[in-house]
Design a protein around this motif. Structure first.
Motif, PDB file in Angstrom:
ATOM      1  N   HIS A 200      54.786   7.414  39.683  1.00 58.43           N
ATOM      2  CA  HIS A 200      55.974   6.551  39.643  1.00 58.43           C
ATOM      3  C   HIS A 200      55.725   5.343  38.738  1.00 58.43           C
ATOM      4  O   HIS A 200      55.836   4.182  39.138  1.00 58.43           O
ATOM      5  N   CYS A 201      55.373   5.665  37.501  1.00 57.90           N
ATOM      6  CA  CYS A 201      54.999   4.636  36.527  1.00 57.90           C
ATOM      7  C   CYS A 201      56.144   3.670  36.255  1.00 57.90           C
ATOM      8  O   CYS A 201      57.301   4.085  36.100  1.00 57.90           O
ATOM      9  N   GLU A 202      55.799   2.413  36.177  1.00 55.45           N
ATOM     10  CA  GLU A 202      56.777   1.404  35.786  1.00 55.45           C
ATOM     11  C   GLU A 202      56.888   1.309  34.274  1.00 55.45           C
ATOM     12  O   GLU A 202      57.920   0.905  33.729  1.00 55.45           O
ATOM     13  N   GLY A 203      55.817   1.711  33.585  1.00 55.28           N
ATOM     14  CA  GLY A 203      55.812   1.604  32.132  1.00 55.28           C
ATOM     15  C   GLY A 203      55.997   0.162  31.708  1.00 55.28           C
ATOM     16  O   GLY A 203      55.404  -0.751  32.283  1.00 55.28           O
ATOM     17  N   HIS A 204      56.836  -0.051  30.740  1.00 56.48           N
ATOM     18  CA  HIS A 204      57.158  -1.399  30.284  1.00 56.48           C
ATOM     19  C   HIS A 204      58.620  -1.674  30.617  1.00 56.48           C
ATOM     20  O   HIS A 204      59.521  -1.103  30.009  1.00 56.48           O
ATOM     21  N   ASN A 205      58.819  -2.499  31.628  1.00 58.53           N
ATOM     22  CA  ASN A 205      60.172  -2.832  32.091  1.00 58.53           C
ATOM     23  C   ASN A 205      60.972  -1.590  32.472  1.00 58.53           C
ATOM     24  O   ASN A 205      62.172  -1.485  32.178  1.00 58.53           O
ATOM     25  N   GLY A 206      60.292  -0.660  33.145  1.00 62.98           N
ATOM     26  CA  GLY A 206      60.979   0.536  33.611  1.00 62.98           C
ATOM     27  C   GLY A 206      60.995   1.687  32.646  1.00 62.98           C
ATOM     28  O   GLY A 206      61.489   2.769  32.973  1.00 62.98           O
TER      29      GLY A 206
ATOM     30  N   SER B  23      59.106   4.169  31.699  1.00 61.61           N
ATOM     31  CA  SER B  23      57.943   5.020  31.947  1.00 61.61           C
ATOM     32  C   SER B  23      57.972   6.195  30.974  1.00 61.61           C
ATOM     33  O   SER B  23      59.025   6.512  30.398  1.00 61.61           O
ATOM     34  N   PRO B  24      56.844   6.865  30.758  1.00 61.12           N
ATOM     35  CA  PRO B  24      56.785   7.926  29.745  1.00 61.12           C
ATOM     36  C   PRO B  24      57.832   9.016  29.929  1.00 61.12           C
ATOM     37  O   PRO B  24      58.497   9.416  28.963  1.00 61.12           O
ATOM     38  N   CYS B  25      57.999   9.498  31.159  1.00 53.55           N
ATOM     39  CA  CYS B  25      58.929  10.603  31.388  1.00 53.55           C
ATOM     40  C   CYS B  25      60.378  10.159  31.224  1.00 53.55           C
ATOM     41  O   CYS B  25      61.207  10.880  30.656  1.00 53.55           O
ATOM     42  N   VAL B  26      60.701   8.973  31.732  1.00 51.79           N
ATOM     43  CA  VAL B  26      62.073   8.466  31.631  1.00 51.79           C
ATOM     44  C   VAL B  26      62.474   8.260  30.177  1.00 51.79           C
ATOM     45  O   VAL B  26      63.612   8.533  29.775  1.00 51.79           O
ATOM     46  N   SER B  27      61.537   7.800  29.374  1.00 51.32           N
ATOM     47  CA  SER B  27      61.837   7.465  27.981  1.00 51.32           C
ATOM     48  C   SER B  27      62.195   8.679  27.141  1.00 51.32           C
ATOM     49  O   SER B  27      62.929   8.560  26.154  1.00 51.32           O
ATOM     50  N   VAL B  28      61.681   9.861  27.506  1.00 48.86           N
ATOM     51  CA  VAL B  28      61.885  11.031  26.649  1.00 48.86           C
ATOM     52  C   VAL B  28      62.970  11.969  27.145  1.00 48.86           C
ATOM     53  O   VAL B  28      63.354  12.893  26.423  1.00 48.86           O
ATOM     54  N   CYS B  29      63.486  11.775  28.354  1.00 50.08           N
ATOM     55  CA  CYS B  29      64.454  12.724  28.922  1.00 50.08           C
ATOM     56  C   CYS B  29      65.797  12.607  28.218  1.00 50.08           C
ATOM     57  O   CYS B  29      66.470  11.567  28.315  1.00 50.08           O
TER      58      CYS B  29
ATOM     59  N   ALA C 174      68.533  14.190  28.953  1.00 48.07           N
ATOM     60  CA  ALA C 174      69.647  14.446  29.867  1.00 48.07           C
ATOM     61  C   ALA C 174      69.799  13.356  30.919  1.00 48.07           C
ATOM     62  O   ALA C 174      70.651  13.478  31.796  1.00 48.07           O
ATOM     63  N   THR C 175      68.988  12.311  30.837  1.00 48.08           N
ATOM     64  CA  THR C 175      68.934  11.265  31.876  1.00 48.08           C
ATOM     65  C   THR C 175      68.810  11.889  33.259  1.00 48.08           C
ATOM     66  O   THR C 175      69.416  11.431  34.225  1.00 48.08           O
ATOM     67  N   ALA C 176      68.009  12.960  33.340  1.00 47.59           N
ATOM     68  CA  ALA C 176      67.781  13.618  34.625  1.00 47.59           C
ATOM     69  C   ALA C 176      66.721  12.898  35.442  1.00 47.59           C
ATOM     70  O   ALA C 176      66.548  13.186  36.622  1.00 47.59           O
ATOM     71  N   THR C 177      66.009  11.994  34.815  1.00 47.06           N
ATOM     72  CA  THR C 177      65.015  11.192  35.521  1.00 47.06           C
ATOM     73  C   THR C 177      65.247   9.732  35.160  1.00 47.06           C
ATOM     74  O   THR C 177      65.622   9.415  34.035  1.00 47.06           O
ATOM     75  N   ASP C 178      65.061   8.866  36.147  1.00 44.25           N
ATOM     76  CA  ASP C 178      65.371   7.461  35.921  1.00 44.25           C
ATOM     77  C   ASP C 178      64.451   6.596  36.771  1.00 44.25           C
ATOM     78  O   ASP C 178      63.917   7.042  37.792  1.00 44.25           O
ATOM     79  N   TYR C 179      64.282   5.352  36.345  1.00 42.67           N
ATOM     80  CA  TYR C 179      63.457   4.392  37.076  1.00 42.67           C
ATOM     81  C   TYR C 179      64.364   3.431  37.813  1.00 42.67           C
ATOM     82  O   TYR C 179      65.233   2.785  37.205  1.00 42.67           O
ATOM     83  N   SER C 180      64.180   3.325  39.127  1.00 41.80           N
ATOM     84  CA  SER C 180      65.001   2.429  39.934  1.00 41.80           C
ATOM     85  C   SER C 180      64.363   1.048  39.991  1.00 41.80           C
ATOM     86  O   SER C 180      63.240   0.900  40.469  1.00 41.80           O
ATOM     87  N   THR C 181      65.097   0.053  39.526  1.00 40.32           N
ATOM     88  CA  THR C 181      64.596  -1.317  39.605  1.00 40.32           C
ATOM     89  C   THR C 181      64.736  -1.884  41.011  1.00 40.32           C
ATOM     90  O   THR C 181      64.198  -2.956  41.292  1.00 40.32           O
ATOM     91  N   ASP C 182      65.433  -1.188  41.891  1.00 38.16           N
ATOM     92  CA  ASP C 182      65.592  -1.635  43.275  1.00 38.16           C
ATOM     93  C   ASP C 182      64.447  -1.188  44.171  1.00 38.16           C
ATOM     94  O   ASP C 182      64.115  -1.853  45.149  1.00 38.16           O
TER      95      ASP C 182
ATOM     96  N   VAL D 215      60.632   6.566  40.555  1.00 39.53           N
ATOM     97  CA  VAL D 215      61.134   7.383  39.452  1.00 39.53           C
ATOM     98  C   VAL D 215      61.818   8.604  40.050  1.00 39.53           C
ATOM     99  O   VAL D 215      61.178   9.426  40.703  1.00 39.53           O
ATOM    100  N   SER D 216      63.115   8.707  39.843  1.00 41.47           N
ATOM    101  CA  SER D 216      63.898   9.774  40.461  1.00 41.47           C
ATOM    102  C   SER D 216      63.901  11.030  39.599  1.00 41.47           C
ATOM    103  O   SER D 216      63.519  11.003  38.425  1.00 41.47           O
ATOM    104  N   GLN D 217      64.355  12.131  40.190  1.00 42.26           N
ATOM    105  CA  GLN D 217      64.545  13.377  39.465  1.00 42.26           C
ATOM    106  C   GLN D 217      65.857  13.980  39.944  1.00 42.26           C
ATOM    107  O   GLN D 217      65.991  14.334  41.115  1.00 42.26           O
TER     108      GLN D 217
END
Length: 272
Positions: free
Chosen positions: A79-85, A87-93, A95-103, A107-109
């Motif tokens: 559940h990497c935060e990466g840099h301000n959310g 994360s590696p997987c979120v950045s390349v998707c 389809a926006t099928a994965t996202d980082y929740s700031t709440d 990291v969702s799927q």
């Protein structure tokens, strides 16, 4: 929200895994599969297409008896935060099928958005994502034991550990019904945390000083959550993925393996 310095801040759920306590029993793996309806095949000998959200690795110091030593390392999604959310997987998707929740810091799927391009799998340095090659076929009668809170995935999508997010939703629903806006540390715990017989896995809010994970790690949240407690480390720290799964070990060789350090050769890439 947790109050800090006169203002509220979002939650940041994470784990601390004590490798000196882990016995490699695999209870966390079994609990994860049962809780999250993780599919399996009748023949699981081909590990290239098997799915294990929580995987336990065996590490050794490479020395002969009597200096030889063994360590078991459970690896969920970081559940990497990466840099301000980012994360590696979120950045390349795409389809926006994965996202980082700031709440929550999770990291969702979202399986209904995923079309199986597997970019996220290539971007994840922890091999924590799995492609579902087959439609799940459950043994007769077992489909009645599936968790109603977790969707069963079809073939062609990528799946991973979610920190049992459905348990968070259930705890929040209960809190709202009782007129509360916050949940306690005990109300939201992952299945692997509760199943570990050695108590090696601790789960909670890394932004809450009252939670045990915060007290064990003492994260420097001003600098990407780096641990300040002794003998605490994160996997592949140098990559800057800022994972929220921390490890604890009193053994130096274990901590060095966490960043793939080889004596005399500096730091090298991941070993498979």
């Amino acid at each position: 929200m947790n109050k800090s310095q006169g203002h509220t801040q979002p939650k940041k759920y994470g784990m601390v895994i004590d490798l000196d306590k882990c016995t490699g029993c695999g209870s966390c793996m079994v609990a994860c599969m049962a809780e999250n309806n993780v599919p399996f095949k009748k023949d699981e000998t081909n590990k290239r297409d098997s799915i294990t959200w929580m995987k336990v690795y065996k590490l050794t110091n490479g020395k002969p008896f009597p200096e030889g030593d063994t360590c078991y390392l459970p690896r969920p999604c970081m559940h990497c935060e990466g840099h301000n959310g980012h994360s590696p997987c979120v950045s390349v998707c795409p389809a926006t099928a994965t996202d980082y929740s700031t709440d929550t810091g999770i990291v969702s799927q979202i399986y209904t958005r995923c079309f199986g391009c597997r970019y996220c799998m290539g971007a994840c340095p922890y091999h924590a994502r799995y492609f579902n090659w087959w439609d799940p076929v459950w043994p007769a009668g077992m489909e009645e034991m599936l968790s109603p809170d977790v969707s069963v995935r079809v073939r062609g999508v990528v799946e991973k550990c979610s920190f049992c997010f459905h348990r968070y939703q259930r705890a929040m629903d209960k809190a709202h019904l009782e007129g509360r806006r916050e949940i306690t540390e005990e109300e939201y715990q992952t299945s692997c945390t509760q199943a570990c017989p050695a108590g090696a896995i601790v789960f909670g809010d890394l932004n809450n000083p009252d939670h045990k994970v915060y007290q064990m790690v003492k994260p420097d949240n001003a600098h990407s959550g780096r641990p300040t407690a002794p003998n605490t480390f994160r996997l592949l720290e140098r990559l800057g993925t800022n994972p929220k799964v921390y490890y604890l070990s009193s053994r130096e060789w274990v901590r060095k393996n966490g960043d793939n350090y080889l004596k005399g050769e500096g730091k090298v890439g991941p070993k498979h």
